[in-house]
Write an enzyme that holds these catalytic residues in place. Structure first.
Site: not given
Length: 136
Positions: A130, A126-127, A85
């Site tokens: 976040h 992944h995002e 990341c």
């Protein structure tokens, strides 16, 4: 406008809020910042530029795809992987899905739906993590 990358785990661990049309500039800033880091980055979430909004961008062909309020509505075929990341040092193990369907709003806030596989699916997962304050 290109924004500095956020590295504070306490900030990055906060859950983002839904984006509205008033957040279009946040989306533009996210896209500008992503373009500036594109050599080292294949996706980015708004919290990485200090904005707690449900906005992500992914490196998509033929051009980056800006996504508002993403939600995974289907997922299939889990697998183990290791990810890095831009906001954090090193690689970390995680579970992802080979195939996902994500619903989201486009830049005009019209609802969209997209099925993604493999790397594109991994980037979106992944995002979205976040946006949910989940750090790998």
């Amino acid at each position: 406008m290109i924004r500095p990358i956020q590295h504070d785990p306490m900030f990055l661990s906060q859950k983002s809020e839904p984006a509205t049309k008033a957040d279009l500039q946040v989306g533009r800033d996210l896209l500008d910042t992503f373009q500036d880091h594109r050599k080292n980055c294949i996706g980015m979430a708004a919290n990485m530029i200090g904005q707690l909004k449900d906005i992500i961008v992914i490196d998509y062909i033929p051009q980056p795809l800006l996504i508002f309020n993403p939600q995974i509505v289907q997922q299939a075929s889990p697998y183990q992987t290791s990810e890095g990341c831009l906001s954090l040092k090193g690689q970390r193990p995680t579970t992802r899905f080979h195939k996902i369907t994500v619903k989201f709003d486009d830049q005009e806030f019209k609802p969209q739906r997209l099925t993604l596989t493999d790397l594109y699916a991994e980037i979106v997962q992944h995002e979205i993590d976040h946006c949910n304050g989940v750090l790998i």
